[in-house]
Design an enzyme around this catalytic site. Sequence first.
Site, PDB file in Angstrom:
ATOM      1  N   GLU A 106      22.602 -19.559 -92.769  1.00 30.09           N
ATOM      2  CA  GLU A 106      22.001 -19.746 -94.085  1.00 30.09           C
ATOM      3  C   GLU A 106      20.532 -20.132 -93.864  1.00 30.09           C
ATOM      4  O   GLU A 106      20.168 -21.306 -93.818  1.00 30.09           O
ATOM      5  CB  GLU A 106      22.806 -20.780 -94.868  1.00 30.09           C
ATOM      6  CG  GLU A 106      24.253 -20.303 -95.022  1.00 30.09           C
ATOM      7  CD  GLU A 106      25.177 -21.288 -95.714  1.00 30.09           C
ATOM      8  OE1 GLU A 106      24.712 -22.343 -96.175  1.00 30.09           O
ATOM      9  OE2 GLU A 106      26.384 -20.975 -95.791  1.00 30.09           O
ATOM     10  N   GLU A 120      23.245 -24.877-103.428  1.00 28.08           N
ATOM     11  CA  GLU A 120      23.282 -23.447-103.066  1.00 28.08           C
ATOM     12  C   GLU A 120      22.068 -22.775-103.683  1.00 28.08           C
ATOM     13  O   GLU A 120      21.958 -22.669-104.898  1.00 28.08           O
ATOM     14  CB  GLU A 120      24.569 -22.806-103.597  1.00 28.08           C
ATOM     15  CG  GLU A 120      25.864 -23.409-103.035  1.00 28.08           C
ATOM     16  CD  GLU A 120      26.179 -22.939-101.625  1.00 28.08           C
ATOM     17  OE1 GLU A 120      25.493 -22.025-101.124  1.00 28.08           O
ATOM     18  OE2 GLU A 120      27.121 -23.502-101.026  1.00 28.08           O
ATOM     19  N   HIS A 135      22.025 -25.142 -98.760  1.00 32.77           N
ATOM     20  CA  HIS A 135      22.807 -23.978 -98.323  1.00 32.77           C
ATOM     21  C   HIS A 135      22.351 -22.716 -99.044  1.00 32.77           C
ATOM     22  O   HIS A 135      21.637 -22.781-100.042  1.00 32.77           O
ATOM     23  CB  HIS A 135      24.291 -24.180 -98.677  1.00 32.77           C
ATOM     24  CG  HIS A 135      24.972 -25.234 -97.889  1.00 32.77           C
ATOM     25  ND1 HIS A 135      25.918 -24.955 -96.946  1.00 32.77           N
ATOM     26  CD2 HIS A 135      24.845 -26.580 -97.910  1.00 32.77           C
ATOM     27  CE1 HIS A 135      26.354 -26.090 -96.410  1.00 32.77           C
ATOM     28  NE2 HIS A 135      25.713 -27.094 -96.981  1.00 32.77           N
TER      29      HIS A 135
END
Length: 343
Positions: free
Chosen positions: A63, A221, A157
């Site tokens: 990531e 995220e 992430h």
Amino acid sequence: MDQVFSNFLNWTRQHEWGYPEQFQKRLDNGTQLTVWDSGVLVVEPDHAGDKDIILSCAVHGNETAPIEICSDIIQDIISGEQTVAHRVLFLIANPASINIEQRFVEENMNRLFSGAHSQGSKQNKERERAKEIEGYCERFYASAPKGERRRYHYDLHTAIRDSKREKFAVHPFTDGKPYHREQLQFLLACGVDTILLNQQPTTTFSYFSYNTFGAQAFTVELGKVKKFGENNRADFQAAEDTLRRLVGEQVLSFPEFEPEQHFMFAEAQTINRQHEEFELNFADDVANFTAFDKGDLLAIDGGENIYAQHDGEHIIFPNAQVALGQRALLTVIRVPTESLELV
Ligand SMILES: [Zn+2]
């Protein structure tokens, strides 16, 4: 030592599972840099404000956008270009998985916190590293100046699949404690308008910091997984700018809080894979936050059908390939922001 500070990420990647020596450097502006281990950098300004901030990346090594962002902020701190107002602990969690361009080497590190690294008989380097990282977090918060401190941890992430809601954050289980308006505002400034509220304890890194240290902590995220150099950094600009403000400004200010700007979702079902024969009843490329209706078949686990229990039940993190007993799918339903206890 020059190599450590000239490119901290590269040096970290050369020492995948740690480094036995510590390094220190004092910048001209008085900021103290201390390297506790490879991937572990403590930044302490001369007159530190009241925040103790942990920024972590590479809990999943492929990531890359969060790794690029953290690396750039770190190098700008070292060069003096990025101001620092508060103590910050940077963590590049799993350098070995960066080097092989995989989510992890042997085991998903984001299931190894809150002591999970030492449960069962399994031993591997990711377990050792997770345990060490827990220790660094403890040491960072414990070594703060005396007085009232505010603790933060953003674990950065990117997701494996496309998402109908591109940027979202996971709020750890609060066990009845209120949610913080300012955190929703901070995340919105990062471009994150969607928050998933966990309803039970987990072995994730952000839950560990929330539960153990009382930090405001999130798994954030920021977009989709891509290789180094392939990320469109403009997609991450709001997040990077806001993280830089967090590090560099004594007090952050935000536009007024408007509940309708925040999309809150509560966990509906956690579907753990129980059998070797396990399949998801939708295509591999279905996006995160795709909605299903009550009665829709979501998965078949060893012959047992698992259905959506609500209309508007959205799927997140589907992964039929997880190890037995681990989460193969999470479903969530929308909850009005006004219905939450906010402080
Ligand atoms: Zn991840």
